[in-house]
Each structure stands twice: as structure tokens, then as C-alpha cells.
Write a protein that holds these residues in place. Structure first.
Motif, short mmCIF file in Angstrom:
data_model
loop_
_atom_site.label_atom_id
_atom_site.label_comp_id
_atom_site.label_asym_id
_atom_site.label_seq_id
_atom_site.Cartn_x
_atom_site.Cartn_y
_atom_site.Cartn_z
N ARG A 32 0.82 -1.22 0.00
CA ARG A 32 0.00 0.00 0.00
C ARG A 32 0.85 1.26 0.00
N TRP A 33 2.07 1.17 0.51
CA TRP A 33 2.91 2.36 0.58
C TRP A 33 3.29 2.85 -0.82
N VAL A 34 3.24 1.98 -1.82
CA VAL A 34 3.63 2.36 -3.17
C VAL A 34 2.69 3.42 -3.73
N VAL A 35 1.39 3.18 -3.62
CA VAL A 35 0.43 4.15 -4.16
C VAL A 35 0.40 5.41 -3.31
N GLU A 36 0.65 5.28 -2.00
CA GLU A 36 0.71 6.48 -1.16
C GLU A 36 1.90 7.36 -1.57
N ARG A 37 3.00 6.74 -1.94
CA ARG A 37 4.14 7.52 -2.42
C ARG A 37 3.81 8.22 -3.73
N THR A 38 3.04 7.57 -4.60
CA THR A 38 2.64 8.21 -5.85
C THR A 38 1.79 9.44 -5.59
N PHE A 39 0.88 9.36 -4.64
CA PHE A 39 0.09 10.54 -4.27
C PHE A 39 1.00 11.65 -3.74
N ALA A 40 2.04 11.29 -3.01
CA ALA A 40 2.98 12.30 -2.52
C ALA A 40 3.73 12.95 -3.68
N TRP A 41 4.08 12.16 -4.70
CA TRP A 41 4.71 12.74 -5.89
C TRP A 41 3.80 13.77 -6.54
N LEU A 42 2.53 13.45 -6.63
CA LEU A 42 1.59 14.36 -7.29
C LEU A 42 1.44 15.66 -6.52
N LEU A 43 1.42 15.58 -5.19
CA LEU A 43 1.24 16.78 -4.39
C LEU A 43 2.48 17.66 -4.36
N CYS A 44 3.58 17.21 -4.93
CA CYS A 44 4.76 18.08 -5.07
C CYS A 44 4.54 19.16 -6.12
N THR A 45 3.52 19.00 -6.97
CA THR A 45 3.18 20.01 -7.96
C THR A 45 2.04 20.87 -7.40
N ARG A 46 2.20 22.17 -7.43
CA ARG A 46 1.24 23.06 -6.79
C ARG A 46 -0.13 23.03 -7.45
N ARG A 47 -0.18 22.73 -8.73
CA ARG A 47 -1.47 22.72 -9.41
C ARG A 47 -2.38 21.62 -8.86
N LEU A 48 -1.79 20.58 -8.28
CA LEU A 48 -2.57 19.45 -7.81
C LEU A 48 -2.84 19.49 -6.31
N ALA A 49 -2.34 20.50 -5.61
CA ALA A 49 -2.63 20.62 -4.18
C ALA A 49 -4.12 20.84 -3.94
N ARG A 50 -4.81 21.38 -4.92
CA ARG A 50 -6.26 21.59 -4.90
C ARG A 50 -6.75 21.39 -6.33
N ASP A 51 -7.98 20.96 -6.48
CA ASP A 51 -8.51 20.74 -7.83
C ASP A 51 -9.04 22.06 -8.38
N HIS A 52 -8.36 22.59 -9.40
CA HIS A 52 -8.73 23.87 -10.00
C HIS A 52 -9.43 23.72 -11.35
N GLU A 53 -9.70 22.51 -11.79
CA GLU A 53 -10.21 22.28 -13.16
C GLU A 53 -11.73 22.20 -13.16
N ARG A 54 -12.33 22.81 -14.15
CA ARG A 54 -13.79 22.76 -14.26
C ARG A 54 -14.28 21.35 -14.61
N ARG A 55 -13.52 20.66 -15.46
CA ARG A 55 -13.95 19.36 -15.95
C ARG A 55 -13.09 18.25 -15.35
N PRO A 56 -13.70 17.10 -15.03
CA PRO A 56 -12.91 15.99 -14.48
C PRO A 56 -11.85 15.47 -15.43
N ASP A 57 -12.10 15.49 -16.75
CA ASP A 57 -11.08 15.01 -17.67
C ASP A 57 -9.88 15.95 -17.71
N SER A 58 -10.09 17.23 -17.44
CA SER A 58 -8.95 18.14 -17.31
C SER A 58 -8.13 17.81 -16.06
N SER A 59 -8.81 17.43 -14.98
CA SER A 59 -8.09 17.02 -13.77
C SER A 59 -7.26 15.76 -14.04
#
Length: 282
Positions: free
Chosen positions: A233-260
């Protein structure tokens, strides 16, 4: 033309302005992987006004720094051209195609087969910006978050296989029931999936009988307190941590889910590009 073959590899005077810009070594590794423009194959359309390398660097800058499209620096093409490039690659699935090609290269560099045989699934709830409409947002009662939920399936080294962005009130089992058939169709070699306790119930029996997919739930021990690294389980948790290193993904700013979903593939593409260019991993 600088964009004759959809790249800018033959521009010796190019200056790397930002940390998110690809180096020449990174671009040499990624150069043969982007899809060929339609006009080069005689399938219609007209040549792009800008080369792929400049456009890729511009989108990497937006995702990594979390800026608005209107705040595009002057070193990049006009913001409407960069957004048009992002939108075209999102709608046509080109970013997914490039991402999957890079994933196969990274797995081969790591000494693995290009197609995985096992995967890990989990989800992450994030707050949604005000531009996110009520139709694609919800309230996660467990995490006390009003926004969206990112359902992610990755391989055993943390590389993204599938992503599904839903409202935060969509449960893990509901999303998995939609994702697992597509996962088996896209990756027929996958026979085992690890998950947490949110995926218990009839989903395990259904996946085994209908998809021939073994879902193993890894539970946290009740007699352990504090942070504990759980197997697989730690593998996917680390992937989420990689994603949160980018500021755009700290919060969902996209109008459409496919843009997210596209915004999630871009930082993973950047991560794999750097891995391929790292001489220590060669």
C-alpha cells in the motif's frame, strides 16, 4: 521550420530558462515518443505554430508552479496557444499516449517488463476550487472534504496505470467497479491487485469471478499506533505524494474531471522524463 518534425531538438541556441524546462538530455530521450502531427502523415490539418518542446515546457511550468493560464511568462508562447495545445492533447488522448510510452520505457530501464502483472489501487480526496461545479463535486464525510476524489491505480513501482476523478462522495468500491473492467481490458497481464479496507465486500468476489482478478486487502493492525508502512500500500501512497509536489494538484482547480485527469498525467510524464535522463538509472 523549427517545428518541422514537431520538435526543437535542432536549436543549438535554445536557453533553459526555468527549472521545469527539459534539458537537452531529457529531450533526446523523449524526442521520438510524442505522437506525430497529423499534417506530417498526410492526414489533414496544418503545421503547428510552435514546436512540441516549447509547448511541453510551458505546460510543465503551469502544472509545477500552479499558475493561471493567463499568468503565462513571456518566455513561452501566448497563453491561449499553450492552453489550446493542452486542450487538444487532452481531448485526443495524446497526453495519455505519451505517458504510456514513457511508462514502458521506464519499466524497461528498471529491468522489468513493459506491461505490469500486478497493481495497487487507492484514492485521495482533495478540496475543489470555486470554479468546480456542483455536478462534479461532493462531500467526503470521512475526510471532511468538499471537493473531488482521485482514484488511482499504479504498478508496483508507483507508475500511473489508470486515473479516474469523481466527486468526493463516490466511494472506493463504486469507482473500482467502473475502473477494474477497463484495467483488465487495457492490461490483460495484470492478475493481482492490492487495496486497503475501503475495497472490501462483494467487490473482491465479483473481480475474481468476472475479471479473474485477485484483489488482496491489506488491513492495518489494530494493536499498532502511529505511522506504519504497510506492505504494497505504501507504493500508491508515495505516488500521491509525488503528485502533491506540484502546486497545481494541491487543490482541484479544473472545471472538468477530464482536465483534472490530464493534469495528473502531466507531472507523472515529467517525473518519468527525468528518470530516463538520469545517468544513475541508465
Amino acid at each position: 521550420l523549427a517545428h518541422r518534425f514537431g520538435n526543437a531538438a535542432d536549436q543549438p541556441d535554445r536557453v533553459r530558462t526555468y527549472d521545469t524546462d527539459m534539458t537537452d538530455v531529457e529531450w533526446r530521450r523523449i524526442r521520438p515518443l510524442p505522437p506525430v502531427p497529423r499534417w506530417l502523415e498526410g492526414r489533414g490539418g496544418r503545421p503547428e505554430s510552435y514546436c512540441h518542446r516549447v509547448m511541453l515546457d510551458a505546460v510543465f511550468y503551469v502544472v509545477d508552479n500552479g499558475i493561471k493560464w493567463r499568468a503565462m511568462p513571456v518566455h513561452f508562447p501566448a497563453r491561449d496557444r499553450v492552453y489550446a495545445f493542452f486542450r487538444r492533447w487532452r481531448n485526443s488522448g495524446l497526453i495519455g499516449e505519451l505517458h504510456d510510452r514513457l511508462r514502458g520505457k521506464v519499466r524497461e530501464t528498471a529491468g522489468r517488463e513493459s506491461e505490469p502483472t500486478a497493481a495497487v489501487i487507492d484514492s485521495q480526496s482533495v478540496k475543489a476550487d470555486a470554479v468546480v461545479g456542483a455536478g462534479s463535486r461532493g462531500y467526503d464525510g470521512a475526510k471532511k472534504i468538499n471537493g473531488r476524489r482521485r482514484h488511482l491505480i499504479c504498478d508496483t513501482i508507483g507508475l500511473l496505470l489508470m486515473i479516474n476523478v469523481t466527486a468526493a462522495d463516490v466511494t472506493d468500491r463504486q469507482a473500482a467497479a467502473d475502473m477494474l473492467p477497463a484495467l483488465r481490458a487495457r492490461f490483460p497481464t495484470i492478475t493481482r491487485l492490492w487495496a486497503d479496507s475501503g475495497y472490501t465486500g462483494t467487490l473482491i468476489t465479483w473481480a475474481l469471478n468476472m475479471l479473474h482478478l485477485v484483489v488482496t486487502v491489506i488491513k492495518r493492525s489494530d494493536d499498532v499506533s502511529g505511522f506504519v508502512v504497510l506492505p504494497r500500500r505504501w507504493v500508491v501512497e508515495r505516488t500521491f505524494a509525488w503528485l502533491l509536489c506540484t502546486r497545481r494538484l494541491a487543490r482541484d482547480h479544473e472545471r472538468r474531471p477530464d482536465s483534472s485527469e490530464a493534469m495528473i498525467r502531466w507531472p507523472m510524464t515529467r517525473l518519468m522524463t527525468r528518470r530516463l535522463a538520469d545517468p544513475r538509472r541508465a
